[in-house]
Design an enzyme around this catalytic site. Structure first.
Site, PDB file in Angstrom:
ATOM      1  N   LYS A 177       0.860  -1.177   0.000  1.00 34.99           N
ATOM      2  CA  LYS A 177       0.000   0.000   0.000  1.00 34.99           C
ATOM      3  C   LYS A 177       0.900   1.232   0.000  1.00 34.99           C
ATOM      4  CE  LYS A 177      -3.799   1.966   2.791  1.00 34.99           C
ATOM      5  NZ  LYS A 177      -4.626   1.720   4.000  1.00 34.99           N
ATOM      6  N   SER A 257      -9.403   1.673   3.407  1.00 35.35           N
ATOM      7  CA  SER A 257      -8.608   2.437   2.464  1.00 35.35           C
ATOM      8  C   SER A 257      -7.631   1.592   1.656  1.00 35.35           C
ATOM      9  CB  SER A 257      -7.828   3.518   3.222  1.00 35.35           C
ATOM     10  OG  SER A 257      -6.888   2.944   4.123  1.00 35.35           O
ATOM     11  N   SER A 281      -9.816  -0.489   7.471  1.00 34.17           N
ATOM     12  CA  SER A 281      -9.155  -0.268   6.179  1.00 34.17           C
ATOM     13  C   SER A 281      -8.482  -1.495   5.583  1.00 34.17           C
ATOM     14  CB  SER A 281      -8.133   0.867   6.300  1.00 34.17           C
ATOM     15  OG  SER A 281      -8.793   2.104   6.419  1.00 34.17           O
TER      16      SER A 281
END
Length: 562
Positions: A177, A257, A281
């Site tokens: 990420k 996210s 997330s």
């Protein structure tokens, strides 16, 4: 000469005359990236019709203002890919597909041990696949932000030393990420403000690499880990554009996210990915894309070198296609980080991938009465019962979340400056959220098309250190009591939830959560069964998840990505 945006493999032969080369260059400069091995150039297209179609979507989070990034040129990604797959072909891709697609790490390692595959070819296969789907506007998930230019060279080195591997993650390509520092690529958190943020490695990246794992690249995310705007879609960032769900592009939410981590794993763009979670997330995108996501206990994994929201709640975690890979990646990231106080004295086990096969007989699971109208949940409960476990229904007490945003605002107001000071690259001059807000206002259409309400809230926050500490203690205590009441009263081994539906409560309690594929709605949208237990019981969660996974085999490869 006309090229489509489909993936084309073209060799430029040295026997061409210079006149011929010049003629072709003049004709196609705007159409292809020329290297020894070429990939057809990504061309921005008119997306107004797509956006108009999604304007009527029932979910406001799916009503996009844009899909393609206005900042990132995909061709810059392909420049890092093309030289690395110059000796790789479609024929080889198809030949190796049965050895790699949807396979777990132990199976892939066994193919390499038997000589049917190499680490070099494994990395090349994934790079080829990424371009194959991400360079086509009909299949692109806008999930890749950057590619490690040295990935194949690192794989070649692993092939030379494969007899010395001491961990199953050895030679496995992993995606990060893009709020996790990696020294070969910028760490942007999806924000234009950080597009040149070249850093040293995050602590967990060092642990992965020291065990032989290969960082393949960075993936998209909800910008600033979903703490920028309050009314935009999950999976959008200024750098990466709009991440799309492979199970229904523009139809189903990616979750946030860690949207890029979930979608990239679902589409088989790497063996595994690392996500981060503050309150949902990892669980949200994992369940939305039919992958396995683990939100560990706060304190199990270091947050050093990760762009923060809350030092109380933040944690990285593994996102994978199956439980065994999740356990392997988790074990690769473990370590005591002297710079992150929550990992001090951390003595958790590291061999999470061992002894996963257990008998569920005699175990007791709590089923939330509030979820009993969900048919997939009811079906999963019956399957768990068939494995010998006892399922007991319960109801959670109400919990007051009125001060939750205040906690996050106050924490990020303190923690973001700490990241800038201790972990950001030398080119980054920002010192606070206020600096970011002012910077974004210079070009709102490009930098913040969905505005920046949450950053505005951070800047406006007036919570004192004493008030923040009291707030943390109160909410942590309330959340722990929320879980402990049914766990103690009913003697539960774990609680069964859905997707990220109890993520905030688990985050505040600092309890670990594991989500794995539960099935698909009538529309085809994925859903996850989520297991919640007490702190540092990750191994138990993985054991339970392994048995459920082996019994139900719920995950299906998304159509169009086979």
């Amino acid at each position: 000469m006309k090229y489509t945006v489909l993936f084309l493999l073209l060799f430029v032969f040295a026997c061409q005359s210079s006149d011929q080369k010049n003629e072709e260059k003049n004709e196609t400069t705007s159409e292809i990236i020329e290297t020894t091995f070429t990939i057809s150039q990504w061309k921005s297209y008119d997306e107004s019709e797509e956006i108009a179609q999604n304007a009527a979507h029932e979910s406001s989070r799916m009503q996009y203002k844009l899909i393609q990034s206005k900042i990132l040129d995909k061709n810059d990604i392909w420049k890092n890919v093309a030289p690395q797959i110059s000796n790789f072909s479609e024929e080889e891709y198809q030949k190796l597909k049965p050895l790699i697609l949807e396979q777990n790490i132990p199976t892939i390692q066994n193919h390499i041990k038997e000589g049917n595959l190499s680490y070099e070819k494994l990395v090349q296969w994934y790079l080829y696949r990424i371009v194959k789907y991400e360079n086509d506007r009909e299949t692109s998930l806008h999930t890749i932000i950057s590619i490690n230019p040295n990935a194949v060279e690192e794989a070649k080195e692993k092939d030379k030393s494969k007899d010395n591997q001491n961990h199953a993650i050895f030679g496995m390509p992993i995606l990060l990420k893009d709020n996790i520092n990696f020294d070969k690529l910028p760490t942007t958190a999806g924000a234009e403000a950080l597009k040149n943020n070249m850093t040293s490695n995050a602590f967990i990246v060092e642990r992965i690499q020291e065990k032989g794992g290969i960082i393949l690249g960075k993936v998209n995310l909800s910008e600033w880990a979903n703490y920028l705007h309050d009314n935009g879609p999950n999976g959008y960032s200024a750098i990466g554009g709009q991440t799309l769900n492979p199970y229904g592009r523009k139809q189903f939410d990616t979750g946030g996210s860690s949207a890029g981590s979930g979608t990239s794993v679902a589409a088989n763009y790497a063996v595994a990915a690392v996500g981060t979670e503050t309150a949902g997330s990892i669980l949200s995108p994992a369940s939305s894309t039919s992958v396995v996501g683990l939100k560990p206990t706060i304190g199990l994994l270091s947050r050093g070198g990760i762009v923060p929201i809350s030092s109380m709640l933040d944690t990285p975690g593994p996102m994978t296609k199956n439980i065994i890979d999740n356990a392997i990646l988790l074990s690769a990231m473990i370590g005591e980080d002297a710079k992150d106080s929550v990992t001090k004295g951390q003595t958790a086990q590291t061999k999470y991938n061992q002894n996963l096969e257990i008998d569920l007989k005699g175990m007791r699971f709590g089923a939330n009465k509030a979820f009993m109208e969900d048919s997939l949940y009811l079906s999963m409960i019956e399957k768990v019962k068939s494995l010998g476990a006892e399922v007991v229904e319960f109801s959670f007490d109400e919990m007051n979340f009125d001060d939750f945003l205040q906690l996050l605002n106050a924490d990020m107001k303190r923690d973001l400056p700490s990241y800038f000071q201790n972990y950001a690259g030398n080119s980054i001059s920002f010192t606070s959220a206020k600096d970011i807000v002012a910077y974004n206002l210079q070009d709102t259409l490009v930098r913040i098309p969905y505005a920046q309400a949450r950053f505005d809230g951070i800047v406006a926050d007036k919570t004192s250190d004493e008030e923040l500490e009291k707030l943390k203690v109160r909410m942590n205590t309330e959340a722990i009591n929320l879980f402990e009441k049914p766990i103690k009263k009913l003697n539960l081994d774990c609680i069964l939830s859905i997707n990220n539906w109890n993520a905030a409560e688990a985050a505040l309690a600092k309890y670990p959560c594991l989500t794995l594929p539960m099935g698909y709605r009538a529309t085809g949208e994925p859903a996850g069964i989520t297991l919640i237990s007490r702190p540092f019981e990750e191994h138990k969660l993985l054991q339970i998840g392994f048995v459920i996974e082996e019994t139900t085999k719920s995950r299906k490869l998304p159509k169009g990505y086979n």
